[in-house]
Motif scaffolding. Structure first.
Motif, PDB file in Angstrom:
ATOM      1  N   ARG A 105      47.479  51.876  42.958  1.00  0.00           N
ATOM      2  CA  ARG A 105      46.495  50.880  43.357  1.00  0.00           C
ATOM      3  C   ARG A 105      46.452  49.657  42.422  1.00  0.00           C
ATOM      4  N   PRO A 106      46.522  49.820  41.100  1.00  0.00           N
ATOM      5  CA  PRO A 106      46.666  48.626  40.258  1.00  0.00           C
ATOM      6  C   PRO A 106      47.941  47.842  40.567  1.00  0.00           C
ATOM      7  N   ALA A 107      49.030  48.569  40.906  1.00  0.00           N
ATOM      8  CA  ALA A 107      50.285  47.889  41.253  1.00  0.00           C
ATOM      9  C   ALA A 107      50.105  47.083  42.540  1.00  0.00           C
ATOM     10  N   GLU A 108      49.337  47.609  43.484  1.00  0.00           N
ATOM     11  CA  GLU A 108      49.062  46.876  44.721  1.00  0.00           C
ATOM     12  C   GLU A 108      48.280  45.594  44.427  1.00  0.00           C
ATOM     13  N   THR A 109      47.336  45.673  43.504  1.00  0.00           N
ATOM     14  CA  THR A 109      46.598  44.468  43.112  1.00  0.00           C
ATOM     15  C   THR A 109      47.533  43.434  42.496  1.00  0.00           C
ATOM     16  N   ARG A 110      48.415  43.869  41.621  1.00  0.00           N
ATOM     17  CA  ARG A 110      49.345  42.927  40.999  1.00  0.00           C
ATOM     18  C   ARG A 110      50.236  42.262  42.046  1.00  0.00           C
ATOM     19  N   ALA A 111      50.705  43.054  43.009  1.00  0.00           N
ATOM     20  CA  ALA A 111      51.537  42.498  44.080  1.00  0.00           C
ATOM     21  C   ALA A 111      50.737  41.515  44.932  1.00  0.00           C
ATOM     22  N   ALA A 112      49.483  41.845  45.195  1.00  0.00           N
ATOM     23  CA  ALA A 112      48.624  40.970  46.010  1.00  0.00           C
ATOM     24  C   ALA A 112      48.381  39.639  45.313  1.00  0.00           C
ATOM     25  N   ILE A 115      48.741  64.752  49.513  1.00  0.00           N
ATOM     26  CA  ILE A 115      49.904  65.049  48.686  1.00  0.00           C
ATOM     27  C   ILE A 115      50.561  63.744  48.258  1.00  0.00           C
ATOM     28  N   LEU A 116      50.633  62.792  49.183  1.00  0.00           N
ATOM     29  CA  LEU A 116      51.270  61.507  48.904  1.00  0.00           C
ATOM     30  C   LEU A 116      50.450  60.662  47.941  1.00  0.00           C
ATOM     31  N   TYR A 117      49.125  60.670  48.135  1.00  0.00           N
ATOM     32  CA  TYR A 117      48.239  59.809  47.352  1.00  0.00           C
ATOM     33  C   TYR A 117      47.250  60.645  46.541  1.00  0.00           C
ATOM     34  N   ASN A 118      47.759  61.445  45.627  1.00  0.00           N
ATOM     35  CA  ASN A 118      46.863  62.208  44.763  1.00  0.00           C
ATOM     36  C   ASN A 118      46.313  61.277  43.684  1.00  0.00           C
ATOM     37  N   PRO A 119      45.242  61.671  42.982  1.00  0.00           N
ATOM     38  CA  PRO A 119      44.619  60.771  41.997  1.00  0.00           C
ATOM     39  C   PRO A 119      45.574  60.230  40.946  1.00  0.00           C
ATOM     40  N   GLU A 120      46.503  61.067  40.478  1.00  0.00           N
ATOM     41  CA  GLU A 120      47.439  60.603  39.453  1.00  0.00           C
ATOM     42  C   GLU A 120      48.340  59.500  39.999  1.00  0.00           C
ATOM     43  N   GLU A 121      48.810  59.676  41.233  1.00  0.00           N
ATOM     44  CA  GLU A 121      49.653  58.651  41.850  1.00  0.00           C
ATOM     45  C   GLU A 121      48.852  57.377  42.116  1.00  0.00           C
ATOM     46  N   LEU A 122      47.641  57.553  42.628  1.00  0.00           N
ATOM     47  CA  LEU A 122      46.812  56.385  42.945  1.00  0.00           C
ATOM     48  C   LEU A 122      46.464  55.583  41.700  1.00  0.00           C
TER      49      LEU A 122
END
Length: 260
Positions: free
Chosen positions: A103-110, A92-99
């Protein structure tokens, strides 16, 4: 790095806790491995293209190399094969639309955590996560449209153990061969299923990039930006995709690259 639990690619099985960290730390092959000497391998005018199957693979595999390349003044482009939307089935927390956003936002932060001098261009190829094999021709077409004559390609090992990693590596190697480009492969999931001296790894063409304390520090900070992968999913009580022991196995003061 999305894991597919109990997935078998030939005899390379990804499940359980994997090879103990201490085994890799005491591995004689690693201790005697030749250096990955960037200036002698990558021409100074090359554009370095890092082709990552999932968001996080570019950091987990190449977080140290990215910093070193940036310091040396190389242009770096990141190709995201997928956006990692299939990592949490039924969540529910990490459905495909949310991911697709997370996940691209996590890459940008990294990438921000690596404290680079340049802003790395990230190009999303929008291949469906978990279906890279079925869409390999589309992947090849997308990559082909972006490649330039002076590119050096860096991607996942063609026998890394995860289907998306392997197909990404195979397609990239095929394109490199066809276009007479250099292709360098990095080990990621192999640290999980392989063992020191494992004959399934071509150690004779392996080279080690030894990371400085600073490079390892920033790589570690960057890796921990991928919270969707390293934290428990409370909506379905799913264990982390990338548990702490797997993260520690990757966050060693070296990265291993394969090239001939």
């Amino acid at each position: 790095m999305d894991i597919i639990r109990h997935e078998i690619v030939e005899d390379r099985v990804i499940h359980g806790e994997g090879t103990r960290l201490e085994e890799w730390r005491s591995c004689q092959i690693l201790q005697q491995m030749p250096e990955f000497d960037i200036p002698s391998i990558i021409p100074s005018d090359a554009r370095v293209c890092i082709i990552a199957p999932h968001p996080d693979d570019e950091i987990l595999g190449c977080g140290g190399l990215i910093q070193r390349l940036d310091t040396l003044g190389y242009q770096i482009v990141l190709f995201a094969v997928t956006n990692g939307t299939a990592s949490h089935p039924d969540s529910i927390l990490y459905n495909p639309e949310e991911l697709n956003q997370i996940r691209p936002a996590e890459t940008r932060a990294a990438l921000e955590e690596l404290a680079l001098k340049q802003n790395i261009l990230r190009i999303a190829l929008d291949i469906q996560d978990g279906q890279v094999a079925e869409q390999r021709e589309l992947l090849k077409q997308h990559l082909q449209s972006y490649l330039q004559p002076n590119d050096v390609l860096i991607t996942t090992f063609v026998h890394d153990g995860h289907p998306d990693h392997e197909i990404t590596g195979q397609v990239t190697q095929q394109l490199a061969t066809e276009r007479h480009l250099s292709c360098i492969q990095v080990l990621i999931w192999a640290w999980h299923w392989a063992t020191p001296g494992d004959t399934r790894i071509p150690w004779t063409i392996a080279h080690q990039l030894k990371l400085t304390d600073r490079e390892l520090h920033y790589k570690s900070r960057a890796a921990r930006c991928f919270k969707s992968q390293i934290e428990l999913d409370p909506s379905i009580e799913q264990a982390p995709i990338l548990p702490e022991q797997a993260l520690q196995r990757i966050l060693q003061p070296w990265e291993v690259y394969l090239y001939e």
